[in-house]
Scaffold this motif. Structure first.
Motif, PDB file in Angstrom:
ATOM      1  N   GLU A   6       0.831  -1.202   0.000  1.00 45.86           N
ATOM      2  CA  GLU A   6       0.000   0.000   0.000  1.00 45.86           C
ATOM      3  C   GLU A   6       0.870   1.258   0.000  1.00 45.86           C
ATOM      4  OE1 GLU A   6      -4.023  -1.373   2.374  1.00 45.86           O
ATOM      5  OE2 GLU A   6      -2.151  -1.157   3.528  1.00 45.86           O
ATOM      6  N   LYS A   7       1.947   1.226   0.774  1.00 47.54           N
ATOM      7  CA  LYS A   7       2.860   2.375   0.786  1.00 47.54           C
ATOM      8  C   LYS A   7       3.541   2.551  -0.558  1.00 47.54           C
ATOM      9  CE  LYS A   7       3.533   2.338   5.751  1.00 47.54           C
ATOM     10  NZ  LYS A   7       4.363   1.956   6.879  1.00 47.54           N
ATOM     11  N   LEU A   8       3.933   1.448  -1.180  1.00 50.85           N
ATOM     12  CA  LEU A   8       4.523   1.518  -2.523  1.00 50.85           C
ATOM     13  C   LEU A   8       3.536   2.102  -3.523  1.00 50.85           C
ATOM     14  CD1 LEU A   8       6.417  -1.899  -2.890  1.00 50.85           C
ATOM     15  CD2 LEU A   8       7.428   0.388  -2.679  1.00 50.85           C
ATOM     16  N   ALA A   9       2.282   1.690  -3.430  1.00 49.61           N
ATOM     17  CA  ALA A   9       1.263   2.187  -4.351  1.00 49.61           C
ATOM     18  C   ALA A   9       1.049   3.692  -4.180  1.00 49.61           C
ATOM     19  CB  ALA A   9      -0.054   1.435  -4.145  1.00 49.61           C
ATOM     20  N   ILE A  10       1.031   4.161  -2.940  1.00 50.31           N
ATOM     21  CA  ILE A  10       0.839   5.598  -2.692  1.00 50.31           C
ATOM     22  C   ILE A  10       2.035   6.380  -3.207  1.00 50.31           C
ATOM     23  CG2 ILE A  10       0.689   7.377  -0.896  1.00 50.31           C
ATOM     24  CD1 ILE A  10      -1.045   5.316   0.700  1.00 50.31           C
ATOM     25  N   LYS A  20      13.671   4.002  -6.732  1.00 53.68           N
ATOM     26  CA  LYS A  20      15.045   3.490  -6.704  1.00 53.68           C
ATOM     27  C   LYS A  20      15.081   2.336  -5.707  1.00 53.68           C
ATOM     28  CE  LYS A  20      16.685   7.212  -8.923  1.00 53.68           C
ATOM     29  NZ  LYS A  20      17.364   7.261 -10.153  1.00 53.68           N
ATOM     30  N   ASP A  21      15.279   1.119  -6.197  1.00 53.40           N
ATOM     31  CA  ASP A  21      15.399  -0.034  -5.311  1.00 53.40           C
ATOM     32  C   ASP A  21      16.794  -0.016  -4.686  1.00 53.40           C
ATOM     33  OD1 ASP A  21      12.846  -0.886  -5.959  1.00 53.40           O
ATOM     34  OD2 ASP A  21      13.533  -2.171  -7.582  1.00 53.40           O
ATOM     35  N   VAL A  22      16.844  -0.190  -3.373  1.00 55.63           N
ATOM     36  CA  VAL A  22      18.123  -0.202  -2.650  1.00 55.63           C
ATOM     37  C   VAL A  22      18.270  -1.527  -1.924  1.00 55.63           C
ATOM     38  CG1 VAL A  22      18.354   2.306  -2.492  1.00 55.63           C
ATOM     39  CG2 VAL A  22      17.105   1.098  -0.720  1.00 55.63           C
ATOM     40  N   SER A  23      19.244  -1.667  -1.075  1.00 56.18           N
ATOM     41  CA  SER A  23      19.561  -2.938  -0.420  1.00 56.18           C
ATOM     42  C   SER A  23      18.464  -3.419   0.532  1.00 56.18           C
ATOM     43  CB  SER A  23      20.868  -2.795   0.356  1.00 56.18           C
ATOM     44  OG  SER A  23      20.733  -1.825   1.367  1.00 56.18           O
ATOM     45  N   LEU A  24      18.492  -4.700   0.817  1.00 61.76           N
ATOM     46  CA  LEU A  24      17.602  -5.346   1.787  1.00 61.76           C
ATOM     47  C   LEU A  24      16.117  -5.193   1.455  1.00 61.76           C
ATOM     48  CD1 LEU A  24      19.488  -4.262   5.035  1.00 61.76           C
ATOM     49  CD2 LEU A  24      19.698  -6.442   3.795  1.00 61.76           C
ATOM     50  N   GLY A  25      15.788  -5.091   0.177  1.00 62.33           N
ATOM     51  CA  GLY A  25      14.397  -4.974  -0.243  1.00 62.33           C
ATOM     52  C   GLY A  25      13.785  -3.615  -0.024  1.00 62.33           C
ATOM     53  N   ARG A  26      14.588  -2.653   0.396  1.00 62.04           N
ATOM     54  CA  ARG A  26      14.074  -1.307   0.651  1.00 62.04           C
ATOM     55  C   ARG A  26      13.954  -0.530  -0.652  1.00 62.04           C
ATOM     56  NH1 ARG A  26      18.392   0.178   5.186  1.00 62.04           N
ATOM     57  NH2 ARG A  26      19.618  -0.535   3.422  1.00 62.04           N
ATOM     58  N   VAL A  27      13.102   0.515  -0.611  1.00 62.59           N
ATOM     59  CA  VAL A  27      12.837   1.329  -1.798  1.00 62.59           C
ATOM     60  C   VAL A  27      12.910   2.801  -1.417  1.00 62.59           C
ATOM     61  CG1 VAL A  27      11.139   1.872  -3.588  1.00 62.59           C
ATOM     62  CG2 VAL A  27      11.339  -0.477  -2.743  1.00 62.59           C
ATOM     63  N   ASN A  28      13.564   3.578  -2.258  1.00 61.37           N
ATOM     64  CA  ASN A  28      13.575   5.035  -2.133  1.00 61.37           C
ATOM     65  C   ASN A  28      12.803   5.622  -3.300  1.00 61.37           C
ATOM     66  OD1 ASN A  28      15.328   4.772   0.035  1.00 61.37           O
ATOM     67  ND2 ASN A  28      17.134   5.461  -1.071  1.00 61.37           N
TER      68      ASN A  28
END
Length: 156
Positions: A6-10, A20-28
């Motif tokens: 849901e946060k990704l969709a918003i 921008k995909d970053v380490s450990l599955g995190r996203v910026n």
């Protein structure tokens, strides 16, 4: 609490942001048209629900801002998350930057002495110089301005 998806969709619903995909599955999410060196709006959005939104230029932010200018959005509702992202983007625009204090100002006193007030992006601090000599350092523009006025200086 919103799920990671849901946060990704918003965050992804803002066309001005770039994922921008970053380490450990995190996203910026970055705002590439930022008027500042700072481009990250959503920082380290993690599958466990944790993440941050940049609010370092927001004076009237209703949420707790950490020392780096970020708000933890772990427990945010959708409306608050969406509104904070929108405000963060707005705070990084040229229009918003034009309403902020100048990044470099000259101040003089009655004796015609001159001091330079400069904002340094890398550490987000306000420096006062007398020629090449450092006179004082402040966390905020308001503190630096108060010091200069107290010392009998005015902006020129």
């Amino acid at each position: 609490m919103l799920s990671f998806e849901e946060k990704l969709a918003i965050a992804g619903s803002f066309p001005e942001l770039q994922r921008k995909d970053v380490s450990l599955g995190r996203v910026n999410y970055h705002y590439e048209d930022s008027a500042y060196e700072k481009k990250t709006v959503v920082y380290h959005l993690h599958p466990n629900g944790n993440g941050f939104v940049y609010a370092g230029h927001l004076d009237d932010c209703p949420f707790d801002i950490d020392d780096k200018g970020f708000v933890n959005i772990r427990e945010f509702a959708a409306d608050d998350f969406r509104a904070l992202i929108a405000e963060s983007i707005r705070s990084l625009t040229d229009e918003f930057a034009a309403n902020e204090p100048s990044r470099e100002e000259r101040w003089t006193n009655e004796k015609k002495q001159t001091l330079e007030l400069k904002f340094e992006e890398e550490d987000e601090m306000w420096y006062i110089y007398s020629g090449l000599n450092l006179d004082a350092v402040f966390d905020t523009y308001e503190e630096a301005k108060e010091y200069l006025v107290d010392e009998g200086f005015s902006r020129t």
